[in-house]
Design a protein around this motif. Structure first.
Motif, PDB file in Angstrom:
ATOM      1  N   TRP A 166       0.805  -1.223   0.000  1.00  0.00           N
ATOM      2  CA  TRP A 166       0.000   0.000   0.000  1.00  0.00           C
ATOM      3  C   TRP A 166       0.835   1.270   0.000  1.00  0.00           C
ATOM      4  N   LYS A 167       2.015   1.238   0.591  1.00  0.00           N
ATOM      5  CA  LYS A 167       2.852   2.438   0.622  1.00  0.00           C
ATOM      6  C   LYS A 167       3.365   2.806  -0.769  1.00  0.00           C
ATOM      7  N   ARG A 168       3.400   1.843  -1.666  1.00  0.00           N
ATOM      8  CA  ARG A 168       3.883   2.091  -3.026  1.00  0.00           C
ATOM      9  C   ARG A 168       2.792   2.563  -3.978  1.00  0.00           C
ATOM     10  N   LEU A 169       1.584   2.736  -3.485  1.00  0.00           N
ATOM     11  CA  LEU A 169       0.475   3.054  -4.379  1.00  0.00           C
ATOM     12  C   LEU A 169       0.695   4.345  -5.179  1.00  0.00           C
ATOM     13  N   PRO A 170       1.179   5.448  -4.585  1.00  0.00           N
ATOM     14  CA  PRO A 170       1.412   6.639  -5.417  1.00  0.00           C
ATOM     15  C   PRO A 170       2.379   6.382  -6.572  1.00  0.00           C
ATOM     16  N   ASP A 171       3.420   5.608  -6.325  1.00  0.00           N
ATOM     17  CA  ASP A 171       4.382   5.302  -7.383  1.00  0.00           C
ATOM     18  C   ASP A 171       3.762   4.436  -8.467  1.00  0.00           C
ATOM     19  N   HIS A 212      -6.412   6.775   1.969  1.00  0.00           N
ATOM     20  CA  HIS A 212      -5.106   6.446   1.408  1.00  0.00           C
ATOM     21  C   HIS A 212      -5.149   6.425  -0.121  1.00  0.00           C
ATOM     22  N   SER A 219      -3.185   9.000  -2.417  1.00  0.00           N
ATOM     23  CA  SER A 219      -2.179   8.483  -3.353  1.00  0.00           C
ATOM     24  C   SER A 219      -2.441   8.983  -4.769  1.00  0.00           C
ATOM     25  N   CYS A 220      -3.719   8.988  -5.161  1.00  0.00           N
ATOM     26  CA  CYS A 220      -4.071   9.476  -6.504  1.00  0.00           C
ATOM     27  C   CYS A 220      -3.794  10.968  -6.627  1.00  0.00           C
ATOM     28  N   ALA A 243      -0.089  11.472  -7.098  1.00  0.00           N
ATOM     29  CA  ALA A 243       0.394  11.038  -8.410  1.00  0.00           C
ATOM     30  C   ALA A 243      -0.144  11.883  -9.557  1.00  0.00           C
TER      31      ALA A 243
END
Length: 339
Positions: free
Chosen positions: A39-44, A79, A83-84, A87
């Motif tokens: 979940w922490k990688r979602l923005p990437d 979250h 994240s969206c 990004a």
């Protein structure tokens, strides 16, 4: 918010196991994403997909907010929205609500249950455009779940709007083509004239049964199986043996196919029970829009029910690649005011 055709749109369907994207005009993309682990990688991950097909505006639907890395749906929605926004930019991204509108990020975080688990509603609107008259249904069988959505004159008329109510009414069935653990479908399996209990552990899933029976294509590079080994028929045979604690070396393909047949039969009956309670007096003139990778399973259910409805396959209408990301495609079309 004014939606115009001048803007270019890219839509995301952010789930618990995959992220799917589409622009509503033929481009699509899908990749595995284990929300509960990454979940922490979602923005990437979103930024990467965005870079593959840049747009001026972005629309998002989701189901990944229920992942158990989040304490509740509100935290999950916050979250995903955050994240969206990181990004794509907070002013360029909108979130699909189960009332059919697109909300800005601030409104989405203040109304988390409106945007949580919303992808089925967008897909139902697309399905309704393909079955605009009389009584019809959307049946969408994906990797994890089955959605059964009643439609009337092209409009969704579900009994439940939240995922917990849809589960209660049988409009959401938690079984799919890939991720359903074998013990969730059967407690025992046939083996050479006897019946053996199944270990209550995720040694094998529905994906293995469908691989063995030819309902899913092999993928030697996949690592989303129960043991992270390839999605091949031979690897599925080994996983199936392990589900009964049998030695793989002496477990033949015939043994595996016998077990897979029983698993698929149980899954068919599970969906049939839900459909039977929802679809009263099924008629040949009824229309059904089929979506997702489980069209073969839906047709098995029809056969069991003795029902031969008029069917529209999204795979035939959109093509196999686009149909796999149909909710994202639907949200993009909604944003473009084409549905």
């Amino acid at each position: 918010m004014s939606l115009t055709s001048i803007n270019s749109w890219l839509a995301f369907d952010i789930g618990g196991a995959n992220i799917k994207a589409a622009d509503g005009r033929g481009w699509s993309h899908s990749e595995p994403f284990a929300m509960w682990q990454d979940w922490k990688r979602l923005p990437d991950a979103i930024a990467h997909i965005k870079s593959l097909h840049p747009a001026t505006h972005y629309a998002v639907t989701m189901t990944g907010e229920i992942a158990d890395c989040f304490s509740d749906r509100r935290e999950g929605v916050e979250h995903i929205v955050g994240s969206c926004s990181i990004a794509a930019g907070e002013n360029a991204v909108f979130f699909y609500s189960v009332d059919g509108t697109l909300l800005r990020a601030d409104k989405a975080t203040h109304q988390p249950l409106q945007v949580a688990a919303s992808n089925w509603h967008a897909l139902a609107r697309l399905a309704g455009s393909l079955a605009p008259s009389g009584r019809s249904w959307l049946i969408d069988i994906g990797s994890t779940t089955t959605d059964i959505v009643p439609l009337a004159y092209g409009q969704p008329i579900p009994q439940g709007m939240t995922d917990w109510d849809r589960l209660l009414y049988g409009e959401l069935v938690y079984t799919g083509m890939e991720r359903t653990p074998v013990p969730a479908l059967v407690r025992s399996l046939p083996h050479r004239g006897s019946t053996r209990p199944v270990a209550c552990e995720c040694f094998a899933t529905s994906q293995d049964a469908w691989l063995l029976l030819g309902g899913l294509p092999e993928n030697a590079t996949s690592n989303t199986t129960a043991d992270k080994k390839p999605a091949t028929r031979d690897a599925a045979r080994i996983r199936m043996a392990r589900s009964m604690l049998l030695e793989p070396a002496s477990f033949t393909f015939a043994d595996a196919i016998e077990a897979a047949t029983a698993i698929v039969e149980s899954q068919t009956l599970l969906i049939q029970d839900a459909m039977g309670s929802l679809i009263q007096n099924p008629l040949p003139e009824d229309h059904v829009v089929l979506s997702g990778q489980g069209e073969i399973l839906a047709r098995r259910v029809f056969d069991h029910m003795g029902w031969n409805p008029q069917t529209v396959s999204l795979k035939d209408v959109l093509g196999p690649e686009l149909s796999r990301v149909a909710p994202a495609h639907a949200v993009a079309m909604i944003a473009q005011q084409r549905v």
